[in-house]
Design an enzyme around this catalytic site. Structure first.
Site: not given
Length: 738
Positions: A439, A555, A568
């Site tokens: 990620h 979230y 993000t």
């Protein structure tokens, strides 16, 4: 997405000696380093621009300007308005290449033309920058935006989750922070915004991802599924031949900058910076922090099968291997009968467990000799390929099949994925595929862009023979893949086994429930006159309240790629408006018209929060950066400490689809992937990923932990189903049998 796990209660220390002046110098040093890295990237892009044609200029356009200047001179028209003569007077006289008047005139015209050309480029670039900096179009037709500061917007986002006493305490902390601490911290962020391309992204990458010491598997890495309603071939090696060939075709387009940018709402191009590290990238473990190692090129992939590692070349000389040749090479690996070497079979478990342990073992046992050479072959590969002996595929008649497929992609056996690579391509025995993606280097829509290209190319461009093999004739004289050689001592084998046990315990604790919601999809949701994402998010709030009897911080990841190097921002989906709607639904005493009105208010609130996040007006990334600066300065902030330690018990993400138009989804409605998923963020919470797959279906991936007595992924999934149906019923949307 899985980033929420790392963003909760992250801690790091800065330990300069001395007084506040030195502490400030530490903050300035990190801001300076951020700027240096940012300018290095800019210089690389300038170099690439010169080599490929400077956007929006090109060598051809430069030549056109030069020829226009020369032509006007021969026609006795001075379009330079005397500038050519001015330049000519400043050129040295009497010797060298400037001796003749004709040469001096031509050189002056070339200099003038180059100046005009570069001025035009800068003008167009600055004009585009100003145009793309305008985000007001997102809010047009939607009323006025909020003028709260981020601190007070935060208070609004938690007011309905706190009792009066708790809220008053947070309000006092926020007021003290805004009046005393925040102005000083903000000055450093303003300075960084002037100096660096993005004031958030590099710190987000380092402190949220690379400094995380927990296992990447489940906690950070996420998975992506194959097409689930169609089957191209059952031949494992053939499927890999087409897919790997398509991936390298994509990499070639990426290197040549031939990939068009993704457009936000079809209007504004989004930053493509994250794509630069898609291939040839590995996360290297360190004691305190990891490092992303990115190479400009790699001519091979690393392959794992039955406990053995191989190096498979992608090129023969300068020629990319054709799909049929790649199929032959993968088949050779599948047919290789050699057993694993001692310690080799579970070696990749080191990448699945703690980062500190892996860093220590890497330094102790993989720093020289054949172990270093073999590890380099893996870490310097374009990507990693795992050939599994299991078969997985979604069977609509067997709902559990999708969950088992997801579990195999999320963690596998804990040692048959190299979790440090930018992505691992997983091929099951029946030809079904998937990805496990690290990620830190990028967010999910980036790998989704690659995956859409690859699956579309596989299905509609490359194709298969009637027997399921790649098209073309195999080349039997290709050198076989190279078996990697290891010399792993018993002490290292003991650490590998220990890492495997840690990883296995983590994997066994994950409950994953994946399902296809069939009653309706995007098409009928739009008839409710709301966005599909808002519809699903409000349904998740209703489902969570029915599941746990309370609300929680929620979230949702939103892209900020309308900014250079943006990643993000958090959308806080649990709002006062959504909780009011949920409570009214649960009470069961309200008229449908009143419930619809409450729903529309909640949906509008959610859509506005998404717009604010996309345009850089979110809450969490700004507070995160203020927290980082406070650490550098040695400033204690109870408000920031509390904000950054709040658990996200419901972490959600929508999987992007149809970012590129490889085919017409109306013509091929069954060519759908099922999206992907990630592990639970909190030990007593849920992770929910969903993909609104076309007009008629939605895929959900719900994760939780077996060790929590408060959560159950399948139970929550059933609540999600019912919540979607109940909200649809408010609008009297026709539904098929569920």
């Amino acid at each position: 997405m899985a980033e929420a796990h790392q963003a909760v209660a992250f801690q790091f220390t800065v330990t300069p000696e001395g007084v506040d002046f030195r502490l400030s110098r530490e903050a300035l040093k990190h801001i300076y380093l951020s700027g240096i890295n940012s300018w290095k990237k800019r210089l690389i892009r300038i170099k690439n621009g010169i080599l490929r044609g400077v956007y929006p200029g090109s060598p051809t356009s430069w030549l056109f300007v030069v020829m226009t200047t020369l032509g006007s001179s021969y026609c006795n028209v001075d379009i330079s308005m005397g500038l050519v003569c001015f330049i000519q007077r400043w050129l040295p006289e009497g010797c060298g290449p400037y001796r003749s008047p004709q040469t001096r005139t031509l050189l002056s015209m070339a200099i003038f033309s180059t100046g005009v050309w570069m001025t035009g480029i800068l003008f167009v670039r600055q004009t585009l920058k100003l145009l793309l900096s305008y985000h007001g179009w997102l809010f047009e037709m939607h009323g006025q935006t909020s003028h709260f500061t981020r601190v007070w917007a935060y208070l609004e986002s938690v007011q309905h989750l706190l009792d009066d006493e708790e809220y008053y305490r947070m309000e006092m902390l926020a007021k003290e922070f805004q009046e005393k601490t925040a102005p000083r911290l903000q000055k450093y962020l303003v300075l960084k915004s002037w100096w660096a391309a993005n004031y958030v992204s590099d710190w987000w990458e380092e402190y949220v991802y690379l400094r995380g010491r927990t296992p990447l598997m489940v906690n950070s890495n996420y998975y992506v599924m194959d097409l689930v309603l169609v089957k191209n071939t059952d031949v494992q090696a053939a499927r890999l031949g087409n897919i790997v060939h398509a991936m390298i075709m994509y990499r070639r387009k990426l290197d040549r900058e031939e990939i068009k940018p993704v457009m936000a709402l079809g209007i504004v191009p989004m930053c493509s910076y994250q794509m630069e590290r898609m291939f040839n990238t590995t996360r290297i473990p360190g004691k305190d922090t990891d490092v992303l190692q990115h190479l400009t090129d790699s001519r091979h992939v690393a392959v794992y099968h039955k406990g053995r590692f191989f190096k498979l070349w992608l090129y023969e000389g300068s020629r990319l291997l054709k799909p049929r040749d790649l199929e032959t090479q993968f088949q050779r690996i599948l047919d290789d009968p050699s057993p694993p070497q001692p310690g080799e079979e579970r070696l990749a478990a080191l990448t699945a467990a703690g980062r500190v342990e892996w860093a220590q073992v890497r330094q102790a046992f993989f720093g020289s000799g054949k172990n270093k050479a073999a590890l380099d072959a893996i870490e310097r590969a374009a990507f990693f390929v795992a050939l599994d002996e299991e078969s997985h595929r979604y069977d609509p008649e067997d709902e559990a099949s999708l969950s088992l497929y997801g579990k195999a992609l999320l963690h596998g056996s804990c040692y048959n994925r190299w979790f440090d690579k930018s992505f691992t391509l997983i091929a099951f025995k029946n030809g079904q595929l998937g990805l496990n993606t690290e990620h830190a280097w990028a967010d999910a829509p980036i790998i989704g862009h690659l995956w859409e290209f690859v699956l579309g190319t596989d299905s509609f461009d490359l194709g298969y023979s009637e027997t399921g093999h790649c098209l073309g004739k195999p080349n039997p004289v290709l050198a076989p893949p190279q078996r990697l050689q290891w010399d792993i001592p018993e002490q290292c084998q003991a650490v590998i086994e220990s890492s495997y046990q840690v990883a296995k315990a983590l994997a066994d604790d994950v409950e994953l429930y994946c399902f296809q919601f069939l009653p309706f999809g995007k098409g009928l949701i739009k008839k409710c006159r709301t966005s599909p994402d808002a519809f699903v998010q409000i349904a998740l709030q209703l489902a969570y309240f029915r599941d746990r009897g309370k609300f929680c911080l929620t979230y949702e990841a939103s892209m900020t790629r309308m900014f250079r190097e943006g990643r993000t921002e958090t959308v806080r989906s649990c709002t006062c408006e959504s909780t009011a709607f949920v409570q009214a639904m649960v009470q069961g005493r309200h008229l449908k018209a009143d419930l619809r009105d409450l729903f529309r208010k909640a949906a509008e609130k959610h859509q506005n929060a998404c717009r604010l996040a996309m345009t850089g007006a979110g809450i969490d990334r700004h507070l995160f950066c203020l927290y980082v600066v406070s650490k550098f300065l040695g400033v204690s902030s109870p408000f920031l400490a509390e904000v950054l330690s709040e658990p996200w018990r419901l972490s959600t993400s929508q999987t992007a689809q149809f970012q590129i138009r490889m085919f017409d989804p109306n013509k091929y409605p069954n060519h759908l992937g099922a999206g992907g998923g990630f592990g639970p963020v909190a030990n007593d919470g849920y992770g929910v990923s969903y993909m609104i797959a076309g007009e008629n279906t939605i895929f959900f991936h719900v994760s939780s932990k077996f060790s929590s007595s408060e959560t159950n992924a399948q139970r929550f999934g059933n609540h999600i189903r019912q919540a979607l149906l109940d909200i649809a019923d408010l609008f009297q949307v026709p539904k098929a049998d569920s």
